[in-house]
Write a protein that holds these residues in place. Structure first.
Motif, PDB file in Angstrom:
ATOM      1  N   ALA A 284     -48.798   5.936  10.242  1.00  0.00           N
ATOM      2  CA  ALA A 284     -48.372   4.550  10.065  1.00  0.00           C
ATOM      3  C   ALA A 284     -47.623   4.363   8.749  1.00  0.00           C
ATOM      4  O   ALA A 284     -46.635   3.625   8.677  1.00  0.00           O
ATOM      5  CB  ALA A 284     -49.579   3.618  10.124  1.00  0.00           C
ATOM      6  N   LYS A 285     -48.081   5.035   7.707  1.00  0.00           N
ATOM      7  CA  LYS A 285     -47.436   4.907   6.404  1.00  0.00           C
ATOM      8  C   LYS A 285     -46.042   5.535   6.379  1.00  0.00           C
ATOM      9  O   LYS A 285     -45.196   5.155   5.565  1.00  0.00           O
ATOM     10  CB  LYS A 285     -48.294   5.566   5.330  1.00  0.00           C
ATOM     11  N   SER A 286     -45.811   6.511   7.254  1.00  0.00           N
ATOM     12  CA  SER A 286     -44.546   7.247   7.217  1.00  0.00           C
ATOM     13  C   SER A 286     -43.474   6.648   8.131  1.00  0.00           C
ATOM     14  O   SER A 286     -42.354   7.151   8.177  1.00  0.00           O
ATOM     15  CB  SER A 286     -44.779   8.706   7.611  1.00  0.00           C
TER      16      SER A 286
ATOM     17  N   LEU B  19     -45.272  -2.501  14.290  1.00  0.00           N
ATOM     18  CA  LEU B  19     -46.671  -2.725  14.665  1.00  0.00           C
ATOM     19  C   LEU B  19     -47.029  -2.087  16.005  1.00  0.00           C
ATOM     20  O   LEU B  19     -48.200  -1.759  16.242  1.00  0.00           O
ATOM     21  CB  LEU B  19     -46.971  -4.227  14.704  1.00  0.00           C
ATOM     22  N   LYS B  20     -46.064  -1.918  16.875  1.00  0.00           N
ATOM     23  CA  LYS B  20     -46.337  -1.269  18.158  1.00  0.00           C
ATOM     24  C   LYS B  20     -46.722   0.202  17.980  1.00  0.00           C
ATOM     25  O   LYS B  20     -47.404   0.778  18.826  1.00  0.00           O
ATOM     26  CB  LYS B  20     -45.108  -1.365  19.066  1.00  0.00           C
ATOM     27  N   GLU B  21     -46.300   0.805  16.877  1.00  0.00           N
ATOM     28  CA  GLU B  21     -46.535   2.239  16.663  1.00  0.00           C
ATOM     29  C   GLU B  21     -47.589   2.518  15.591  1.00  0.00           C
ATOM     30  O   GLU B  21     -48.135   3.620  15.530  1.00  0.00           O
ATOM     31  CB  GLU B  21     -45.220   2.926  16.254  1.00  0.00           C
ATOM     32  N   ALA B  22     -47.862   1.547  14.732  1.00  0.00           N
ATOM     33  CA  ALA B  22     -48.767   1.770  13.600  1.00  0.00           C
ATOM     34  C   ALA B  22     -50.220   1.590  14.023  1.00  0.00           C
ATOM     35  O   ALA B  22     -50.558   0.655  14.754  1.00  0.00           O
ATOM     36  CB  ALA B  22     -48.424   0.812  12.465  1.00  0.00           C
ATOM     37  N   ASN B  23     -51.085   2.478  13.552  1.00  0.00           N
ATOM     38  CA  ASN B  23     -52.499   2.444  13.897  1.00  0.00           C
ATOM     39  C   ASN B  23     -53.371   2.506  12.644  1.00  0.00           C
ATOM     40  O   ASN B  23     -52.932   2.935  11.570  1.00  0.00           O
ATOM     41  CB  ASN B  23     -52.853   3.617  14.811  1.00  0.00           C
ATOM     42  N   LEU B  24     -54.641   2.092  12.816  1.00  0.00           N
ATOM     43  CA  LEU B  24     -55.634   2.161  11.750  1.00  0.00           C
ATOM     44  C   LEU B  24     -56.675   3.218  12.103  1.00  0.00           C
ATOM     45  O   LEU B  24     -56.831   3.597  13.266  1.00  0.00           O
ATOM     46  CB  LEU B  24     -56.329   0.814  11.569  1.00  0.00           C
ATOM     47  N   ARG B  25     -57.407   3.652  11.083  1.00  0.00           N
ATOM     48  CA  ARG B  25     -58.543   4.534  11.316  1.00  0.00           C
ATOM     49  C   ARG B  25     -59.680   4.158  10.366  1.00  0.00           C
ATOM     50  O   ARG B  25     -59.455   3.653   9.266  1.00  0.00           O
ATOM     51  CB  ARG B  25     -58.152   6.001  11.126  1.00  0.00           C
ATOM     52  N   LEU B  26     -60.894   4.402  10.837  1.00  0.00           N
ATOM     53  CA  LEU B  26     -62.073   4.098  10.030  1.00  0.00           C
ATOM     54  C   LEU B  26     -62.252   5.168   8.954  1.00  0.00           C
ATOM     55  O   LEU B  26     -62.087   6.357   9.224  1.00  0.00           O
ATOM     56  CB  LEU B  26     -63.313   4.042  10.920  1.00  0.00           C
ATOM     57  N   ALA B  27     -62.594   4.738   7.750  1.00  0.00           N
ATOM     58  CA  ALA B  27     -62.761   5.692   6.653  1.00  0.00           C
ATOM     59  C   ALA B  27     -63.750   5.161   5.636  1.00  0.00           C
ATOM     60  O   ALA B  27     -63.960   3.949   5.507  1.00  0.00           O
ATOM     61  CB  ALA B  27     -61.415   5.953   5.969  1.00  0.00           C
ATOM     62  N   TYR B  28     -64.368   6.100   4.918  1.00  0.00           N
ATOM     63  CA  TYR B  28     -65.064   5.749   3.684  1.00  0.00           C
ATOM     64  C   TYR B  28     -63.999   5.745   2.587  1.00  0.00           C
ATOM     65  O   TYR B  28     -63.352   6.760   2.327  1.00  0.00           O
ATOM     66  CB  TYR B  28     -66.168   6.750   3.372  1.00  0.00           C
TER      67      TYR B  28
END
Length: 521
Positions: A498-500, A466-475
């Motif tokens: 994040a997925k990798s 979780l310290k390295e995983a990020n989210l991004r806004l998307a349609y």
């Protein structure tokens, strides 16, 4: 890297430039065969220009190719076919290129039977090569994936290739809908490009990105829902933790989007395989299987081995097809050397669907029976990940278009620990009452035992992730099976990075690994 002139946007190999071409009629011309009495013609200047720059910058193998045929005009777009063909039985390499009326390249496929599938791909270099290609040949506004993924698609002979995907934008926001992809081989050579037309909604038809909840709020909700799984990474030969559940967060409410699937993982399942693998070496036995177990009337279907032609004599695969103009067609793809199955697929409608669809447990029994009878010739332990549809689908899902599919991923298990990738993946259609898709992965040899002594706890692994995983806004287009919602929703999704990510179970170190590319339906 020189900038391309948009007007000169398409051609094929340089050695072709010196190859005379005979004009047959205004829209079709073919490579001069040395015997025709027709006058040879020069290729159009824009085609020559395209072929030259492709050879110099992306496809060095083109130096050994010549143009077999090309058709079209600068107003309609071109189709160009190249090869190293000296006779009908000596073709090892082919290249096919297509352009549209605007001069944009829409498809590029290089098939080389001698392509290196063993050398490790340099992920960074392959990514940069693909990005350079995209920036030069895709004119529309787009978003490029931040990293390359890896294709394992043996059935389409697109395995062991780095893939960089391209996505559109709407309201200056990434749209999670792949519109183009570039594939690069282990030598850094572009071997595949496909660009698709995608119709997007107008900005007024979708939610306004300025109305979303803060990223921090969405991240907290997402982190609470993430779970990790301990698996054996068969490619690295060690235990790792990987994200098991990666939820989608509604960007307007900040809450998790309910899944349309129910997913469970079984306890250890020991399967006693009795398969006679010789069935895959014998076309008659395969036909008996299709008739007896799947009810196909083969006298109403046309059989073809699409790789039987002499020009495919060095192919890695054999593909047997039993095609029907109506109802189901059957396709079986085999490894040519081992005659082991790669993919089994039934496509099309059945003459009569079941009055009472299979339950998920009945579908599971059918999947296990297929493994026992046709894929496994010994006893082996598996961890089976099962997926089925929820009972009440959301309003955007058209019940008439959604197929009731249950899927089963059979992961070999060692001392209670599953492999990262499954050995078998299967889909069963509840209304058809049978298996409709089987995919067999080529996994390396497994150790007899695995020790969990000294590994980090899953809580520590999750914290590190979780310290390295990020989210991004998307349609994001909600999807069930091959059916998607007509309009996208604003959502916070995990990034490709994040997925990798995975966690080394022995050290707790965060590692970046290859993410598997899968074709969009």
């Amino acid at each position: 890297m020189k900038k391309r002139n948009r007007a000169a946007m398409f051609v094929l190999a340089v050695s072709m430039v010196t190859t005379p071409v005979a004009l047959l009629h205004p829209l079709s011309s073919y490579a001069y065969d040395g015997k025709s009495s027709l006058e040879p013609i020069q290729l159009p200047e824009d085609i020559v220009h395209l072929l030259t720059e492709l050879k110099e910058d992306y496809v060095p193998l083109m130096k050994d190719l010549h143009v077999d045929s090309y058709g079209g005009t600068s107003n309609s777009g071109y189709v160009i076919n190249l090869s190293d063909r000296k006779s009908i039985i000596t073709t090892n390499t082919t290249l096919n290129i297509s352009t549209n009326a605007e001069g944009d390249m829409t498809r590029f496929v290089l098939h080389d039977v001698n392509r290196d599938k063993t050398t490790k791909i340099n992920k960074k270099e392959a990514y940069q090569k693909a990005v350079d290609f995209i920036r030069n040949y895709i004119a529309v506004n787009h978003v490029i994936s931040p990293q390359a993924t890896l294709s394992f698609d043996r059935a389409s002979e697109l395995d062991h290739l780095a893939v960089v995907s391209v996505y559109p934008q709407l309201n200056n926001t990434w749209v999670d809908k792949e519109t183009a992809r570039v594939m690069v081989d282990a030598k850094g050579q572009v071997v595949y490009f496909q660009q698709d037309k995608v119709k997007l909604p107008t900005p007024a038809e979708v939610a306004d990105p300025s109305k979303t909840v803060p990223l921090e709020k969405a991240t907290k909700e997402w982190q609470d829902k993430v779970s990790m799984e301990l698996v054996y990474d068969e490619s690295a030969g060690k235990l790792v933790y990987v994200p098991d559940q990666l939820p989608t967060i509604d960007a307007l409410s900040g809450e998790e989007v309910p899944s349309v699937y129910k997913t469970t993982t079984n306890e250890t399942m020991k399967i006693k395989g009795t398969a006679d693998m010789g069935i895959w070496r014998d076309t008659k036995k395969m036909e008996q299987m299709l008739e007896k177990d799947f009810g196909l009337k083969l006298n109403q279907r046309t059989y073809k081995n699409v790789k039987e032609d002499k020009k495919y004599k060095n192919s890695d695969i054999d593909r047997h097809e039993w095609n029907a103009s109506s109802y189901q067609s059957a396709w079986i793809t085999l490894d040519r050397k081992t005659k082991s199955p790669i993919e089994f697929k039934l496509d099309g409608s059945v003459e009569k669907e079941l009055e009472k669809p299979l339950t998920h447990d009945e579908a599971k029994d059918i999947a296990v029976q297929f493994v026992e009878k046709y894929l496994l010739s010994k006893e082996q332990a598996f961890s089976v990940k099962e997926t089925s549809l929820i009972e009440n689908l959301p309003g955007w899902a058209d019940q008439n278009l959604v197929r009731p599919i249950s899927s089963f991923a059979f992961h070999p298990e060692i001392d209670g620990i599953p492999t990262k990738r499954p050995l078998f993946y299967m889909e069963v259609d509840a209304k058809k009452g049978n298996v409709v898709l089987v995919q067999v992965n080529d996994l390396p040899s497994m150790p007899a035992t695995i020790s969990k002594d000294g590994i980090v706890k899953d809580e520590k692994a999750k914290d590190a992730y979780l310290k390295e995983a990020n989210l991004r806004l998307a349609y994001w287009y909600p999807k069930v099976g091959t059916h998607s919602a007509k309009l996208p929703e604003l959502a916070y999704l995990p990034t490709a990075d994040a997925k990798s990510l995975q966690i080394d179970a022995a050290t707790g170190a965060v590692e970046e690994t290859w993410l598997e590319w899968k074709a969009s339906d």
